[in-house]
Scaffold this motif. Sequence first.
Motif, PDB file in Angstrom:
ATOM      1  N   PRO A  16      46.903  59.650  26.282  1.00  0.00           N
ATOM      2  CA  PRO A  16      46.764  59.189  27.670  1.00  0.00           C
ATOM      3  C   PRO A  16      47.641  59.988  28.620  1.00  0.00           C
ATOM      4  O   PRO A  16      48.760  60.390  28.264  1.00  0.00           O
ATOM      5  CB  PRO A  16      47.200  57.726  27.608  1.00  0.00           C
ATOM      6  CG  PRO A  16      48.074  57.633  26.390  1.00  0.00           C
ATOM      7  CD  PRO A  16      47.497  58.619  25.416  1.00  0.00           C
ATOM      8  N   LEU A  17      47.119  60.229  29.806  1.00  0.00           N
ATOM      9  CA  LEU A  17      47.882  60.926  30.831  1.00  0.00           C
ATOM     10  C   LEU A  17      48.859  59.969  31.498  1.00  0.00           C
ATOM     11  O   LEU A  17      48.596  58.774  31.625  1.00  0.00           O
ATOM     12  CB  LEU A  17      46.939  61.493  31.891  1.00  0.00           C
ATOM     13  CG  LEU A  17      45.876  62.495  31.446  1.00  0.00           C
ATOM     14  CD1 LEU A  17      44.941  62.809  32.607  1.00  0.00           C
ATOM     15  CD2 LEU A  17      46.531  63.770  30.926  1.00  0.00           C
ATOM     16  N   SER A  18      49.966  60.499  31.931  1.00  0.00           N
ATOM     17  CA  SER A  18      50.901  59.751  32.780  1.00  0.00           C
ATOM     18  C   SER A  18      50.693  60.263  34.204  1.00  0.00           C
ATOM     19  O   SER A  18      50.992  61.418  34.506  1.00  0.00           O
ATOM     20  CB  SER A  18      52.350  59.976  32.331  1.00  0.00           C
ATOM     21  OG  SER A  18      52.577  59.390  31.066  1.00  0.00           O
ATOM     22  N   GLY A  70      42.167  54.285  30.403  1.00  0.00           N
ATOM     23  CA  GLY A  70      43.125  54.311  29.304  1.00  0.00           C
ATOM     24  C   GLY A  70      44.347  55.153  29.555  1.00  0.00           C
ATOM     25  O   GLY A  70      45.101  55.458  28.620  1.00  0.00           O
ATOM     26  N   ASN A  71      44.579  55.542  30.816  1.00  0.00           N
ATOM     27  CA  ASN A  71      45.751  56.343  31.157  1.00  0.00           C
ATOM     28  C   ASN A  71      46.878  55.458  31.682  1.00  0.00           C
ATOM     29  O   ASN A  71      46.711  54.250  31.880  1.00  0.00           O
ATOM     30  CB  ASN A  71      45.362  57.410  32.183  1.00  0.00           C
ATOM     31  CG  ASN A  71      44.400  58.422  31.599  1.00  0.00           C
ATOM     32  OD1 ASN A  71      44.701  59.088  30.615  1.00  0.00           O
ATOM     33  ND2 ASN A  71      43.205  58.524  32.187  1.00  0.00           N
ATOM     34  N   LYS A  72      48.037  56.058  31.909  1.00  0.00           N
ATOM     35  CA  LYS A  72      49.217  55.321  32.333  1.00  0.00           C
ATOM     36  C   LYS A  72      49.542  55.617  33.796  1.00  0.00           C
ATOM     37  O   LYS A  72      49.447  56.771  34.226  1.00  0.00           O
ATOM     38  CB  LYS A  72      50.424  55.707  31.462  1.00  0.00           C
ATOM     39  CG  LYS A  72      50.231  55.454  29.967  1.00  0.00           C
ATOM     40  CD  LYS A  72      51.416  55.980  29.182  1.00  0.00           C
ATOM     41  CE  LYS A  72      51.210  55.782  27.681  1.00  0.00           C
ATOM     42  NZ  LYS A  72      52.350  56.365  26.893  1.00  0.00           N
ATOM     43  N   ALA A  73      49.934  54.598  34.529  1.00  0.00           N
ATOM     44  CA  ALA A  73      50.263  54.746  35.944  1.00  0.00           C
ATOM     45  C   ALA A  73      51.766  54.649  36.163  1.00  0.00           C
ATOM     46  O   ALA A  73      52.430  53.763  35.626  1.00  0.00           O
ATOM     47  CB  ALA A  73      49.558  53.682  36.773  1.00  0.00           C
ATOM     48  N   ILE A  74      52.279  55.601  36.947  1.00  0.00           N
ATOM     49  CA  ILE A  74      53.681  55.573  37.377  1.00  0.00           C
ATOM     50  C   ILE A  74      53.643  55.381  38.893  1.00  0.00           C
ATOM     51  O   ILE A  74      53.224  56.272  39.621  1.00  0.00           O
ATOM     52  CB  ILE A  74      54.416  56.874  37.000  1.00  0.00           C
ATOM     53  CG1 ILE A  74      54.303  57.133  35.497  1.00  0.00           C
ATOM     54  CG2 ILE A  74      55.882  56.801  37.423  1.00  0.00           C
ATOM     55  CD1 ILE A  74      54.816  58.493  35.071  1.00  0.00           C
ATOM     56  N   ALA A 123      50.173  48.189  30.673  1.00  0.00           N
ATOM     57  CA  ALA A 123      51.512  48.676  31.000  1.00  0.00           C
ATOM     58  C   ALA A 123      51.479  49.644  32.170  1.00  0.00           C
ATOM     59  O   ALA A 123      50.523  50.387  32.354  1.00  0.00           O
ATOM     60  CB  ALA A 123      52.135  49.355  29.783  1.00  0.00           C
ATOM     61  N   TRP A 124      52.500  49.603  32.972  1.00  0.00           N
ATOM     62  CA  TRP A 124      52.713  50.556  34.062  1.00  0.00           C
ATOM     63  C   TRP A 124      54.219  50.690  34.235  1.00  0.00           C
ATOM     64  O   TRP A 124      55.001  49.921  33.691  1.00  0.00           O
ATOM     65  CB  TRP A 124      52.068  50.057  35.361  1.00  0.00           C
ATOM     66  CG  TRP A 124      52.648  48.763  35.864  1.00  0.00           C
ATOM     67  CD1 TRP A 124      52.315  47.503  35.446  1.00  0.00           C
ATOM     68  CD2 TRP A 124      53.695  48.599  36.824  1.00  0.00           C
ATOM     69  NE1 TRP A 124      53.078  46.565  36.097  1.00  0.00           N
ATOM     70  CE2 TRP A 124      53.924  47.202  36.951  1.00  0.00           C
ATOM     71  CE3 TRP A 124      54.449  49.489  37.590  1.00  0.00           C
ATOM     72  CZ2 TRP A 124      54.901  46.684  37.818  1.00  0.00           C
ATOM     73  CZ3 TRP A 124      55.409  48.970  38.460  1.00  0.00           C
ATOM     74  CH2 TRP A 124      55.620  47.588  38.566  1.00  0.00           C
ATOM     75  N   SER A 125      54.632  51.680  34.980  1.00  0.00           N
ATOM     76  CA  SER A 125      56.056  51.841  35.261  1.00  0.00           C
ATOM     77  C   SER A 125      56.242  52.215  36.716  1.00  0.00           C
ATOM     78  O   SER A 125      55.313  52.712  37.371  1.00  0.00           O
ATOM     79  CB  SER A 125      56.685  52.906  34.354  1.00  0.00           C
ATOM     80  OG  SER A 125      56.037  54.149  34.527  1.00  0.00           O
TER      81      SER A 125
END
Length: 389
Positions: A93-95, A119-123, A147-149
């Motif tokens: 997954p990409l951030s 399905g990727n991650k969010a910042i 999940a996220w950050s």
Amino acid sequence: MTPNKAIESLHQLGEEMRSYLAQTTSVAGIDKTTASGIKEQWEYALRHAEQENGWFTRENILNALTNISGWLNRDALSQWIEPYRIPRHNPNPLSVGIIMAGNIPLVGFHDLISILATGNKAIVKFSHSDRVLMEFLLNKLKAMGLAWSEWATNDGNGEASFDRMAFPGMDAVIATGSDNSAKHFEYYFRNKPHIIRRSRNSAAVLDGTEKDEELQKLGTDIFSYFGLGCRNVSKLYVPEGYDFKAFFRNMERFGSVINNHKYANNYLYNRTIYLMNGSRFTDNNFLLVIEDSSLASPCATLHFEYYKNEDALAGLLLAEKDKLQCIACGNRIKDNLMKLNTGFSGGIFAGFGKTQSPALNDYADGVDVIAFLNQIQAHSLIKTISGNL
């Protein structure tokens, strides 16, 4: 998380959102400590957001939630991403860093779900104008397994200090801001794949045959969110000799906007400026309508420009192509403009009353976020395979 599980979490949030919207009667005396029930949690978030931002009225927040709730549906989400052939399991997954705008409630939510649903991650870098609502929804998603950050800042004041930020953990960035901030974003993220969004506005085209119902719907395009969104109509294109009587008659129902002190202050300020400059304008006590070729108009002001014929109209619109978010008009105008080979895609057009109700595949600035993410992943995969040969 796999795209399928992400969609289930987004659907779950949508179910809760729809349940709340079905029972939006105000609940008195709520504070954070007593907001234990689902409805009370939502009510507290809404009231907190209203207190933090005077533009975020209850009505505007509920409008935003109503539109988003239509997106957060299992079938709608699945149909949206199906053409992209997203793998069921995303092993790498990409951030993706996302710098959000805050001009209207939850304006950055579409970019967010474009990242999460694949399905990727969010910042996330919150806008200070829209932190309350966005963080509330993101925490709901976290509790549902998504999940996220938060994008860490290093200036000690909770504000982004990009020159002191580290970007190694980010594979891509999506940033939205003004034309001025976009120049800085282009520099800061020059070594990262990015989507940089600048200021855009929307326009409406009238031909004088519009019925009262259509003009009333146009009023929604103008006044929803006090006209602060990039999808709000800020300018009219009207035929030479156009009679504004019907237009103003059908705008009367939106007069309550002047009761918002922030809107009223903008109205009075701009009216004073026009009077001092000796400008010719029409005033109905809550909206200033003035002939001006600029696409962007100040708050509480609507620009208009005459067109001689539809060929001339096409030329006027083409001159603003890179600044237009969408065009509100009737089907006849839309069909004729499409036939004139203006280069506009069908997605830029919206029926009256629909500019602030985009579908999942109505991407801001016409930039397909999911295709952008897929391209990065494909490039990364090719690079990995080449490195292993």
